[in-house]
Enzyme design. Structure first.
Site, PDB file in Angstrom:
ATOM      1  N   LYS A 164      -7.324  43.172  36.614  1.00 23.92           N
ATOM      2  CA  LYS A 164      -8.505  43.896  35.516  1.00 23.92           C
ATOM      3  C   LYS A 164      -8.288  45.452  36.090  1.00 23.92           C
ATOM      4  CE  LYS A 164     -11.120  41.413  33.085  1.00 23.92           C
ATOM      5  NZ  LYS A 164     -12.127  41.217  32.557  1.00 23.92           N
ATOM      6  N   LYS A 272     -11.420  34.440  22.496  1.00 22.50           N
ATOM      7  CA  LYS A 272     -13.117  33.926  23.315  1.00 22.50           C
ATOM      8  C   LYS A 272     -13.892  32.776  21.627  1.00 22.50           C
ATOM      9  CE  LYS A 272     -12.895  37.109  27.538  1.00 22.50           C
ATOM     10  NZ  LYS A 272     -11.772  37.959  26.528  1.00 22.50           N
TER      11      LYS A 272
END
Length: 364
Positions: A164, A272
C-alpha cells in the site's frame, strides 16, 4: 418446498491496525447469509455480505435494515433454486444497488446447490489438486512496521508482494521498494503497489515515473475513481502498468462496463465480488476485459474465510496464471476456522481441516 434466508452479524477484529490511504482499520462488520429449504433446514448454503466502509456503494447507515428487508422479501417468494434459474433470481429478485448482498446471496445459493458443504465451485482448488498463487500484502504504517511486514512475507516464501502506498512520506515508500529491489530482482520478486486513489492529478504521472524505477508489475488506482479522462491519459502515458480497482464500483450493466474499459484502456482490472456485485458481474467484467486484451485478477475485500473461500474457488474456474489478491484470511483474531491454508505464497484447500461455524449465531 421453499427457500428461506436469514442472516447473522459478526464483527471481525484485526490483529493489528491496518492502514490504508482512507484511514486505519481495527474491525470490520460482516453479515452472513444462511439459505435453506424449509423442508430440510439442516442443509444450508452460506454466503457473506461485507461492504467496505467509505468505499462500497452499499455502505450506508441502514444497511442492516435493508438486508433484513431483502431477506423478508426473498422469504415471501416461495422460491426454489436450480442452476438454470440462479441468474434470474440474481437479476430480478435482488437489488443491484446492494452489491455485497447480491454476492452473499449468490454464494449461499451456489453452496446450497452443491449440497451445503461450502463448495461454491467444485473444481481443482476445492479438490486439492490445484493451489493458487497469491500476493503478500504489506499494510501501511510507519517505515519500521512496513519493513517488518516485508521481511515476514519474504521469509514466508511469497514471490509477489503488494504494498500500500500514498499515506506515509512518498520518499520513505520508495526506500521500502528500494530495499526489496536491493535484495531481489524483478525475476525473483514481483512487486505491486496500491495507491487507493491517493495521488493528486498534478503529481500522479511524476510519481508513476519514479515508481517505475523499481521495476514494478503494476499500480492499482493511482488517482480517485470517476476521473475517466485523466485516468485514460495516465494509462496511455504511464511507464508503469495501471490496474483499475475502485473505478469498477457502481458499474451495473454490461454495456457500461465495456464503455468504461474501452475509454480508459488500463493494462489490468482487479475484481472484488463484494464491491462489483458477485460472480455473475465478475464474469461480465472478465469477458469485456478479454475482448480488449486487458489482464485481470481477483482480490478479496477483507471478507472472512467464508467469502474468501467463495472467491478463491471462483478464481480457480479460470486458467489465469497471475497471483491473486487472496491473502487476507490471516488478518483477524476471530475469523471463521476453515480448510483454507496459505503455504509459501499459495492458497491451498486442506479438506481435512473442518469448517467451524459455531461463532455465527443465526436466529433460525
Amino acid at each position: 418446498m421453499s427457500l428461506k434466508a436469514v442472516f447473522s452479524k459478526h464483527t471481525l477484529h484485526f490483529k493489528f491496525e491496518a492502514g490504508t490511504s482512507r484511514g486505519v482499520l481495527t474491525e470490520k462488520d460482516s453479515y452472513f447469509i444462511k439459505i435453506f429449504d424449509t423442508e430440510n433446514p439442516h442443509v444450508f448454503g452460506l454466503g457473506e455480505c461485507a461492504p467496505l466502509k467509505g468505499l462500497s456503494i452499499d455502505d450506508r447507515p441502514d444497511f442492516e435494515l435493508q438486508l433484513l428487508s431483502i431477506c423478508e422479501y426473498f422469504n415471501t417468494l416461495d422460491l426454489e433454486v436450480f442452476s438454470w434459474n440462479l441468474s434470474i433470481i440474481l437479476d430480478q429478485v435482488l437489488d443491484k444497488s446492494f452489491p455485497s448482498i447480491v454476492f452473499g446471496f449468490e454464494t449461499a445459493m451456489l453452496d446450497l446447490l452443491n449440497g451445503g458443504k461450502r463448495v461454491i465451485y467444485d473444481n481443482g482448488f476445492h479438490q486439492n489438486q490445484r493451489n493458487l498463487p497469491i500476493n503478500g500484502l504489506i499494510w501501511m504504517g510507519d517505515k519500521e512496521f512496513m519493513l517488518r511486514q516485508i521481511d515476514e512475507k519474504l521469509a514466508a516464501g511469497y514471490t509477489t508482494i503488494k504494498m500500500k502506498v500514498g499515506a506515509i512520506d512518498f520518499e520513505k515508500e520508495c526506500e521500502l521498494l528500494g530495499y526489496i529491489r536491493k535484495h531481489f530482482s524483478k525475476d525473483e520478486i514481483t512487486l505491486r503497489v496500491d495507491a487507493n486513489g491517493a495521488f493528486g492529478f498534478d503529481t500522479a504521472l511524476e510519481k508513476l515515473k519514479r515508481l517505475s524505477e523499481y521495476e514494478l508489475h503494476s499500480i492499482e488506482q493511482p488517482i480517485k475513481q470517476g476521473n475517466t479522462e485523466i485516468m485514460a491519459e495516465l494509462c496511455q502515458t504511464s511507464p508503469l502498468p495501471i490496474a483499475l480497482d475502485e473505478e469498477l464500483i457502481g458499474m451495473k450493466e454490461y454495456p457500461e462496463k465495456y464503455k468504461l474499459l474501452k475509454k480508459i484502456m488500463p493494462q489490468y482490472i482487479i475484481l472484488k465480488p463484494s464491491l462489483v456485485g458477485g460472480f455473475q458481474q465478475c464474469r461480465e467484467w472478465i469477458e469485456n476485459a478479454n475482448r480488449l486484451k486487458i489482464g485481470w485478477w481477483m482480490t478479496s475485500a477483507l471478507e472472512s474465510n467464508v467469502g474468501l473461500n467463495a472467491i478463491t474457488q471462483f478464481a480457480a474456474e479460470f486458467a489465469n496464471p497471475l497471483p491473486q489478491g487472496l491473502g487476507t484470511g490471516q488478518l483477524y483474531h476471530n475469523n471463521i476456522p476453515s480448510p483454507l491454508v496459505i503455504e509459501k505464497g499459495f492458497m491451498t484447500y486442506q479438506a481435512e481441516k473442518p469448517w467451524d461455524l459455531s461463532i455465527l449465531n443465526f436466529l433460525v
